[in-house]
Design an enzyme around this catalytic site. Structure first.
Site, short mmCIF file in Angstrom:
data_model
loop_
_atom_site.label_atom_id
_atom_site.label_comp_id
_atom_site.label_asym_id
_atom_site.label_seq_id
_atom_site.Cartn_x
_atom_site.Cartn_y
_atom_site.Cartn_z
N LYS A 77 -10.30 4.40 9.35
CA LYS A 77 -9.47 3.24 9.58
C LYS A 77 -7.73 3.55 9.45
O LYS A 77 -7.30 4.17 8.55
CB LYS A 77 -9.60 2.17 9.23
CG LYS A 77 -8.96 0.97 9.71
CD LYS A 77 -9.13 0.05 8.71
CE LYS A 77 -7.69 -0.53 7.42
NZ LYS A 77 -7.69 -1.36 7.32
N LYS A 94 -1.18 2.58 6.73
CA LYS A 94 0.02 2.80 6.11
C LYS A 94 -0.71 4.11 4.95
O LYS A 94 -0.63 4.85 4.59
CB LYS A 94 0.78 1.87 6.11
CG LYS A 94 1.56 1.57 6.95
CD LYS A 94 1.94 0.60 6.69
CE LYS A 94 1.47 -0.96 7.25
NZ LYS A 94 2.42 -2.13 8.04
N LYS A 136 -6.91 -0.88 -2.25
CA LYS A 136 -5.75 -0.66 -3.10
C LYS A 136 -5.79 -0.35 -4.07
O LYS A 136 -5.71 1.02 -4.07
CB LYS A 136 -4.92 -1.77 -2.64
CG LYS A 136 -4.49 -2.16 -1.45
CD LYS A 136 -3.62 -1.38 -1.30
CE LYS A 136 -2.64 -2.20 0.46
NZ LYS A 136 -2.78 -2.51 1.01
#
Ligand code: TYM
Length: 322
Positions: A190, A193, A110
């Site tokens: 992968k 979102k 992230k």
């Protein structure tokens, strides 16, 4: 046997969520006591607009029901309906090494994708461990990206049991379905979102058609040549959605050559539309009855609180808070 899983309301659900977690969860719902929830505390790490958080929360709840979650069998609730989860997260955080969280792939990933490294993002796995441990969960169906979080959960439960007595917390097992452990996105990475490479679970068919026809990666093999099956994102997605017989036909057509990727993409679109059509229809019904989802979640909240109460009580006593 208690089965638990959660979905974040951080955007629209995609077929990775479906095959990785929702479909296995629906399949497991009558094999034990199922506790499924919407992880709205977790979503606060990425959704900062309250109206948006409320709207996604509702939408994800409706989508999960549309996919076959049976609210008469499953305790279906919002994470925030049981705020004791934060208390358990605090207790777990006191035995959780910082170094363990620094190694968490999803945190590193992230941050690498530009999210600001807040404490909430860093402590995400501790709250997730609390989600699981607060309900004495035995089995947790998830996609492979959550495997490390499950390892952290098991580790923290073990540390609490070692420090405060065996049996203080139940050590859970992950359930990861190999065939859908990592569903690829339309770019071959992968599906996620945060990568903007998703095939939405419920979108306008015209939008899905555009994504499949225009964005889904294929290689440059000429039309007349056999197509390589390994590493084909198109085939990987088709295998998840189509019948065994249709998959065998497509694989044979890949080997044979003479058929272009445009044709294969149309077959994928058809499989997608057919597979999700009944759920799409159910979703429309649910959207037309907004009071129903409120009722379902209110009933779920009550049952979830009743299940959490003895566990948090047991932990409070064990650690010396009560
Ligand atoms: P979330 O909302 O990001 O993802 C929900 C579920 O979908 C799975 N998934 C995938 N599976 C296969 N291939 C993919 N491309 C793919 N993308 C997503 C995820 O593995 C997940 O199972 N941390 C959780 C939410 C959570 C939770 C929990 C789950 C919070 N507390 C307690 C289980 C138990 C998550 O990231 O959800």
């Amino acid at each position: 046997m208690r089965i638990l899983t959660g979905l974040q309301p951080s955007g629209k659900l995609h077929v990775g969520n479906y095959f990785g977690a929702m479909e296995p969860a629906v399949r497991l719902q009558d094999q034990g006591e199922a506790f499924y929830f919407i992880a709205n505390y977790h979503a606060m790490n990425t959704v900062r607009n309250p109206d948006e958080l409320r709207a996604y929360t509702r939408e994800v709840a409706i989508d999960f029901l549309a996919c076959g979650l049976d609210p008469d069998r499953v305790v279906f609730f919002l994470q925030s309906a049981v705020p004791e989860v934060n208390e358990l997260a605090w207790i777990l955080s006191t035995v959780c090494p910082v170094s363990q969280l620094e190694k968490a792939h999803s945190y590193k990933d992230k941050v690498a994708h530009g999210f600001s490294p807040s404490h909430g993002l860093f402590a995400y796995p501790v709250l997730m461990a609390a989600d699981i441990l607060l309900y004495d969960s035995n089995q947790v169906p998830v996609g492979k990206d959550q495997k490390q979080h499950l390892e952290i959960t098991r580790d923290l439960a073990g540390k609490i049991n070692e420090a405060f007595g065996e049996g203080t917390l139940v050590v859970p097992e992950p359930i990861i379905r190999e065939s859908a452990a990592v569903v690829p996105g339309v770019d071959g990475q992968k599906m996620s979102k945060s990568y903007g490479n998703t095939l939405p679970l419920f979108a306008d068919p015209a939008e899905v058609k555009k994504i499949i026809m225009k964005k889904l990666v294929t290689d440059a093999t000429p039309l007349e040549d056999p197509k390589p099956k390994e590493n084909s994102t198109l085939l990987a997605l088709y295998r998840l959605m189509a019948s065994e017989a249709d998959v065998a036909t497509m694989e044979a057509d890949f080997d044979r050559g003479g058929i272009g990727y445009g044709d294969f993409k149309k077959r994928l679109l058809d499989a997608y539309l057919e597979r999700f059509e009944p759920m799409r229809a159910r979703r429309e019904e649910l959207l037309a009855d907004p009071g129903y989802i409120d009722q379902v979640l209110a009933k779920g909240a009550e049952k979830a609180r009743a299940a959490a109460a003895p566990v948090i009580d047991r932990v409070r006593r064990a650690v010396g808070l009560a």
